[in-house]
Design a protein around this motif. Structure first.
Motif, PDB file in Angstrom:
ATOM      1  N   MET A  91      16.685 -25.987  70.640  1.00  0.00           N
ATOM      2  CA  MET A  91      16.212 -24.969  69.753  1.00  0.00           C
ATOM      3  C   MET A  91      17.083 -24.872  68.502  1.00  0.00           C
ATOM      4  O   MET A  91      16.593 -24.589  67.434  1.00  0.00           O
ATOM      5  N   ALA A  92      18.372 -25.127  68.675  1.00  0.00           N
ATOM      6  CA  ALA A  92      19.277 -25.070  67.521  1.00  0.00           C
ATOM      7  C   ALA A  92      18.930 -26.151  66.508  1.00  0.00           C
ATOM      8  O   ALA A  92      19.027 -25.920  65.298  1.00  0.00           O
ATOM      9  N   PHE A  93      18.509 -27.310  66.995  1.00  0.00           N
ATOM     10  CA  PHE A  93      18.128 -28.390  66.084  1.00  0.00           C
ATOM     11  C   PHE A  93      16.925 -27.987  65.240  1.00  0.00           C
ATOM     12  O   PHE A  93      16.882 -28.250  64.035  1.00  0.00           O
ATOM     13  N   LEU A  94      15.948 -27.318  65.862  1.00  0.00           N
ATOM     14  CA  LEU A  94      14.774 -26.884  65.113  1.00  0.00           C
ATOM     15  C   LEU A  94      15.125 -25.800  64.097  1.00  0.00           C
ATOM     16  O   LEU A  94      14.617 -25.810  62.971  1.00  0.00           O
ATOM     17  N   LYS A  95      16.004 -24.881  64.468  1.00  0.00           N
ATOM     18  CA  LYS A  95      16.429 -23.840  63.537  1.00  0.00           C
ATOM     19  C   LYS A  95      17.157 -24.444  62.339  1.00  0.00           C
ATOM     20  O   LYS A  95      16.921 -24.070  61.188  1.00  0.00           O
ATOM     21  N   PHE A  96      18.044 -25.390  62.620  1.00  0.00           N
ATOM     22  CA  PHE A  96      18.807 -26.017  61.550  1.00  0.00           C
ATOM     23  C   PHE A  96      17.881 -26.823  60.629  1.00  0.00           C
ATOM     24  O   PHE A  96      18.006 -26.762  59.405  1.00  0.00           O
ATOM     25  N   SER A  97      16.945 -27.542  61.219  1.00  0.00           N
ATOM     26  CA  SER A  97      15.998 -28.320  60.416  1.00  0.00           C
ATOM     27  C   SER A  97      15.114 -27.411  59.577  1.00  0.00           C
ATOM     28  O   SER A  97      14.830 -27.719  58.407  1.00  0.00           O
ATOM     29  N   ALA A  98      14.667 -26.295  60.151  1.00  0.00           N
ATOM     30  CA  ALA A  98      13.828 -25.358  59.400  1.00  0.00           C
ATOM     31  C   ALA A  98      14.615 -24.735  58.247  1.00  0.00           C
ATOM     32  O   ALA A  98      14.080 -24.573  57.143  1.00  0.00           O
ATOM     33  N   LEU A  99      15.874 -24.391  58.494  1.00  0.00           N
ATOM     34  CA  LEU A  99      16.711 -23.831  57.437  1.00  0.00           C
ATOM     35  C   LEU A  99      16.882 -24.825  56.300  1.00  0.00           C
ATOM     36  O   LEU A  99      16.720 -24.482  55.124  1.00  0.00           O
ATOM     37  N   ARG A 100      17.174 -26.054  56.632  1.00  0.00           N
ATOM     38  CA  ARG A 100      17.379 -27.065  55.589  1.00  0.00           C
ATOM     39  C   ARG A 100      16.086 -27.335  54.829  1.00  0.00           C
ATOM     40  O   ARG A 100      16.097 -27.468  53.604  1.00  0.00           O
ATOM     41  N   LEU A 101      14.960 -27.387  55.531  1.00  0.00           N
ATOM     42  CA  LEU A 101      13.681 -27.610  54.865  1.00  0.00           C
ATOM     43  C   LEU A 101      13.339 -26.448  53.936  1.00  0.00           C
ATOM     44  O   LEU A 101      12.860 -26.661  52.814  1.00  0.00           O
ATOM     45  N   LEU A 102      13.602 -25.222  54.382  1.00  0.00           N
ATOM     46  CA  LEU A 102      13.359 -24.051  53.542  1.00  0.00           C
ATOM     47  C   LEU A 102      14.213 -24.101  52.281  1.00  0.00           C
ATOM     48  O   LEU A 102      13.724 -23.830  51.178  1.00  0.00           O
ATOM     49  N   LEU A 103      15.468 -24.480  52.442  1.00  0.00           N
ATOM     50  CA  LEU A 103      16.339 -24.586  51.272  1.00  0.00           C
ATOM     51  C   LEU A 103      15.879 -25.680  50.320  1.00  0.00           C
ATOM     52  O   LEU A 103      15.950 -25.525  49.094  1.00  0.00           O
ATOM     53  N   ILE A 104      15.396 -26.785  50.860  1.00  0.00           N
ATOM     54  CA  ILE A 104      14.884 -27.866  50.001  1.00  0.00           C
ATOM     55  C   ILE A 104      13.704 -27.365  49.188  1.00  0.00           C
ATOM     56  O   ILE A 104      13.617 -27.616  47.980  1.00  0.00           O
ATOM     57  N   VAL A 105      12.801 -26.638  49.825  1.00  0.00           N
ATOM     58  CA  VAL A 105      11.630 -26.121  49.104  1.00  0.00           C
ATOM     59  C   VAL A 105      12.059 -25.138  48.018  1.00  0.00           C
ATOM     60  O   VAL A 105      11.571 -25.203  46.873  1.00  0.00           O
ATOM     61  N   VAL A 106      12.972 -24.237  48.343  1.00  0.00           N
ATOM     62  CA  VAL A 106      13.424 -23.247  47.365  1.00  0.00           C
ATOM     63  C   VAL A 106      14.102 -23.930  46.180  1.00  0.00           C
ATOM     64  O   VAL A 106      13.798 -23.623  45.009  1.00  0.00           O
ATOM     65  N   PHE A 107      14.994 -24.858  46.459  1.00  0.00           N
ATOM     66  CA  PHE A 107      15.681 -25.556  45.366  1.00  0.00           C
ATOM     67  C   PHE A 107      14.718 -26.448  44.575  1.00  0.00           C
ATOM     68  O   PHE A 107      14.862 -26.593  43.358  1.00  0.00           O
ATOM     69  N   TYR A 108      13.746 -27.037  45.239  1.00  0.00           N
ATOM     70  CA  TYR A 108      12.765 -27.881  44.545  1.00  0.00           C
ATOM     71  C   TYR A 108      11.949 -27.046  43.557  1.00  0.00           C
ATOM     72  O   TYR A 108      11.757 -27.448  42.404  1.00  0.00           O
ATOM     73  N   VAL A 109      11.488 -25.891  44.016  1.00  0.00           N
ATOM     74  CA  VAL A 109      10.713 -25.018  43.124  1.00  0.00           C
ATOM     75  C   VAL A 109      11.574 -24.557  41.953  1.00  0.00           C
ATOM     76  O   VAL A 109      11.119 -24.541  40.798  1.00  0.00           O
ATOM     77  N   ALA A 110      12.815 -24.208  42.222  1.00  0.00           N
ATOM     78  CA  ALA A 110      13.709 -23.769  41.147  1.00  0.00           C
ATOM     79  C   ALA A 110      13.938 -24.895  40.131  1.00  0.00           C
ATOM     80  O   ALA A 110      13.924 -24.662  38.912  1.00  0.00           O
ATOM     81  N   CYS A 111      14.129 -26.100  40.621  1.00  0.00           N
ATOM     82  CA  CYS A 111      14.347 -27.228  39.709  1.00  0.00           C
ATOM     83  C   CYS A 111      13.093 -27.567  38.915  1.00  0.00           C
ATOM     84  O   CYS A 111      13.178 -27.939  37.743  1.00  0.00           O
ATOM     85  N   MET A 112      11.934 -27.422  39.557  1.00  0.00           N
ATOM     86  CA  MET A 112      10.691 -27.668  38.822  1.00  0.00           C
ATOM     87  C   MET A 112      10.496 -26.628  37.720  1.00  0.00           C
ATOM     88  O   MET A 112      10.012 -26.948  36.635  1.00  0.00           O
ATOM     89  N   LEU A 113      10.876 -25.381  38.004  1.00  0.00           N
ATOM     90  CA  LEU A 113      10.776 -24.340  36.977  1.00  0.00           C
ATOM     91  C   LEU A 113      11.750 -24.597  35.827  1.00  0.00           C
ATOM     92  O   LEU A 113      11.492 -24.187  34.691  1.00  0.00           O
ATOM     93  N   LEU A 114      12.858 -25.256  36.130  1.00  0.00           N
ATOM     94  CA  LEU A 114      13.806 -25.614  35.070  1.00  0.00           C
ATOM     95  C   LEU A 114      13.364 -26.855  34.301  1.00  0.00           C
ATOM     96  O   LEU A 114      13.982 -27.200  33.291  1.00  0.00           O
ATOM     97  N   GLY A 115      12.336 -27.538  34.779  1.00  0.00           N
ATOM     98  CA  GLY A 115      11.777 -28.688  34.071  1.00  0.00           C
ATOM     99  C   GLY A 115      12.519 -29.993  34.292  1.00  0.00           C
ATOM    100  O   GLY A 115      12.594 -30.818  33.389  1.00  0.00           O
ATOM    101  N   LEU A 116      13.051 -30.207  35.488  1.00  0.00           N
ATOM    102  CA  LEU A 116      13.792 -31.438  35.752  1.00  0.00           C
ATOM    103  C   LEU A 116      12.897 -32.631  36.089  1.00  0.00           C
ATOM    104  O   LEU A 116      13.364 -33.760  36.095  1.00  0.00           O
ATOM    105  N   GLY A 117      11.660 -32.403  36.401  1.00  0.00           N
ATOM    106  CA  GLY A 117      10.769 -33.492  36.770  1.00  0.00           C
ATOM    107  C   GLY A 117      10.664 -33.599  38.286  1.00  0.00           C
ATOM    108  O   GLY A 117      11.468 -33.037  39.038  1.00  0.00           O
TER     109      GLY A 117
END
Length: 97
Positions: free
Chosen positions: A1-27
């Motif tokens: 279960m810890a592996f799934l929690k850690f993977s979900a946390l990392r995936l959530l952070l990737i999505v958040v940072f991806y959206v932020a970078c797209m809003l900054l216009g990085l491509g």
């Protein structure tokens, strides 16, 4: 279960940072690379306990000869099956009377 929690946390952070970078216009590709690196850095710095638990889970799973990890429900089911008489016929495909 810890592996799934850690993977979900990392995936959530990737999505958040991806959206932020797209809003900054990085491509598209640069945003994906930056998001992956930032998510790795944040989880490395701030999620040590969760990361260690996920690593321990994977180690237990892939260690040769390690006993399987069972839940309390599985252990109760196994105990109930062991308590049955092996000579008792079981007809689970028939309708009960």
């Amino acid at each position: 279960m810890a592996f799934l929690k850690f993977s979900a946390l990392r995936l959530l952070l990737i999505v958040v940072f991806y959206v932020a970078c797209m809003l900054l216009g990085l491509g598209i590709f640069m945003s994906a690379a930056v998001a992956a690196i930032l998510a790795w850095c944040v989880t490395y710095l701030f999620a040590r306990n969760l990361r260690d638990a996920a690593a321990a889970t994977l180690q237990r799973r892939f260690t040769p000869g390690a006993p399987p990890v069972r839940t309390a429900v599985e252990l109760d089911d196994a105990a109930a099956e062991d308590a049955l008489d092996p000579n008792t016929p079981i007809n689970s495909d028939r309708k009960p009377r």
